[in-house]
Design a protein around this motif. Structure first.
Motif, PDB file in Angstrom:
ATOM      1  N   ARG A  19      36.335  -3.853  12.704  1.00 43.47           N
ATOM      2  CA  ARG A  19      35.357  -4.584  11.876  1.00 43.47           C
ATOM      3  C   ARG A  19      34.731  -3.658  10.833  1.00 43.47           C
ATOM      4  N   LEU A  20      34.385  -2.445  11.246  1.00 43.65           N
ATOM      5  CA  LEU A  20      33.782  -1.484  10.317  1.00 43.65           C
ATOM      6  C   LEU A  20      34.780  -1.094   9.221  1.00 43.65           C
ATOM      7  N   ALA A  26      39.485  -1.843   4.198  1.00 38.56           N
ATOM      8  CA  ALA A  26      40.824  -1.858   4.797  1.00 38.56           C
ATOM      9  C   ALA A  26      41.326  -3.298   4.914  1.00 38.56           C
ATOM     10  N   VAL A  27      42.634  -3.458   4.786  1.00 42.46           N
ATOM     11  CA  VAL A  27      43.277  -4.738   5.098  1.00 42.46           C
ATOM     12  C   VAL A  27      43.650  -4.683   6.576  1.00 42.46           C
ATOM     13  N   ILE A  28      43.055  -5.561   7.361  1.00 44.17           N
ATOM     14  CA  ILE A  28      43.277  -5.542   8.803  1.00 44.17           C
ATOM     15  C   ILE A  28      44.369  -6.536   9.179  1.00 44.17           C
ATOM     16  N   VAL A  29      45.370  -6.034   9.905  1.00 53.97           N
ATOM     17  CA  VAL A  29      46.394  -6.899  10.494  1.00 53.97           C
ATOM     18  C   VAL A  29      46.143  -6.858  11.999  1.00 53.97           C
ATOM     19  N   ASP A  30      45.560  -7.933  12.522  1.00 52.37           N
ATOM     20  CA  ASP A  30      45.066  -7.976  13.900  1.00 52.37           C
ATOM     21  C   ASP A  30      46.131  -8.573  14.818  1.00 52.37           C
ATOM     22  N   ALA A  31      46.766  -7.719  15.611  1.00 52.99           N
ATOM     23  CA  ALA A  31      47.867  -8.172  16.472  1.00 52.99           C
ATOM     24  C   ALA A  31      47.401  -9.191  17.502  1.00 52.99           C
ATOM     25  N   LEU A 179      26.419   2.415  20.220  1.00 56.73           N
ATOM     26  CA  LEU A 179      27.016   1.831  19.025  1.00 56.73           C
ATOM     27  C   LEU A 179      26.623   2.590  17.754  1.00 56.73           C
ATOM     28  N   GLU A 180      25.378   3.055  17.707  1.00 50.80           N
ATOM     29  CA  GLU A 180      24.917   3.729  16.482  1.00 50.80           C
ATOM     30  C   GLU A 180      25.634   5.060  16.235  1.00 50.80           C
ATOM     31  N   ALA A 181      26.252   5.619  17.282  1.00 51.08           N
ATOM     32  CA  ALA A 181      27.006   6.866  17.107  1.00 51.08           C
ATOM     33  C   ALA A 181      28.414   6.602  16.569  1.00 51.08           C
ATOM     34  N   LEU A 182      28.822   5.340  16.561  1.00 49.56           N
ATOM     35  CA  LEU A 182      30.191   5.009  16.173  1.00 49.56           C
ATOM     36  C   LEU A 182      30.373   4.979  14.659  1.00 49.56           C
ATOM     37  N   GLN A 185      31.254   8.132  12.595  1.00 55.11           N
ATOM     38  CA  GLN A 185      32.619   8.598  12.859  1.00 55.11           C
ATOM     39  C   GLN A 185      33.651   7.758  12.103  1.00 55.11           C
ATOM     40  N   VAL A 186      33.424   6.449  12.092  1.00 50.09           N
ATOM     41  CA  VAL A 186      34.369   5.563  11.406  1.00 50.09           C
ATOM     42  C   VAL A 186      34.318   5.819   9.904  1.00 50.09           C
ATOM     43  N   ARG A 187      33.137   6.101   9.389  1.00 48.37           N
ATOM     44  CA  ARG A 187      32.997   6.402   7.960  1.00 48.37           C
ATOM     45  C   ARG A 187      33.781   7.675   7.609  1.00 48.37           C
TER      46      ARG A 187
END
Length: 205
Positions: A19-20, A26-31, A179-182, A185-187
């Motif tokens: 989601r982030l 990003a273009v997400i292709v969700d299997a 969650l706030e630590a995630l 990292q994703v950025r």
């Protein structure tokens, strides 16, 4: 185009990372989402599942009863392999169509829960693994999702081990914490993906 495989064990937080990344562009292709689409009522996929497992896996309305099917396949590795042999080729075809439609400059993130199990890492330019301790996964599945502990353990056992996932990782996101630590990292991972995508985009020009 930069093709990224995103994976993680059940309860590791992969969906939140997906989601982030979508929010960053990003273009997400969700299997998982595609796997639901290919067995909707009226599809050849659902017909094949019913042929393999019987009409007991259908609801009264004729849709797939996912909890019932899950209780069958996660208790029997052979039946899980049968289900995967039906669904995975259909998911692969649809994923390739979505990727092709994304455009040459896109960063396409394939959100694939069973990437490690199915040996799919070579399909991508790099693999991002969302990692969490198995104890953390279990706590999230029983606490946040309300799953019975036995079912949660069975689902975790049906997946690759933590070590197997980390072995195919190019980049690792540690999601053992809050969650706030995630997000930071994703950025950071997004910045890395963007940097890697630039030479790919130039080569396509």
């Amino acid at each position: 185009m930069l093709k990224v495989g995103l994976t993680g064990g059940i309860g590791a937080g992969k969906s939140e990372v997906s989601r982030l990344l979508a929010g960053y562009g990003a273009v997400i292709v969700d299997a998982d989402r595609i796997a639901r689409e290919v067995v909707e009522p009226g599809t050849p996929g659902l017909a094949a599942v019913v042929a393999a497992f019987g009409e007991d896996v259908l609801t009264a309305e004729g849709a797939l009863d996912r909890p019932k099917l899950g209780s069958v396949v996660f208790a029997d590795p052979a039946k899980l392999r049968t289900l995967n042999a039906i669904v995975h080729p259909l998911v692969g075809t649809r994923s390739a169509e979505l990727e092709a439609a994304a455009g040459p400059d896109a960063i396409v993130v394939h959100d694939v829960p069973l990437l490690t199990e199915n040996g799919l890492a070579p399909l991508y330019d790099l693999v991002v693994v969302v990692d969490a301790d198995p104890g953390t996964q279990l706590k999230r599945l029983t606490g946040l999702r309300g799953m019975a502990e036995a079912e949660a353990r069975a689902r975790m056992a049906a997946q690759a081990t933590r070590e197997q996932r980390l072995a195919v990782a190019t980049l690792v996101i540690d999601n053992d914490g809050p969650l706030e630590a995630l997000e930071p990292q994703v950025r950071t991972v997004w910045a890395e993906l963007t940097a890697r995508a630039e030479p790919t985009a130039r080569a396509a020009e």
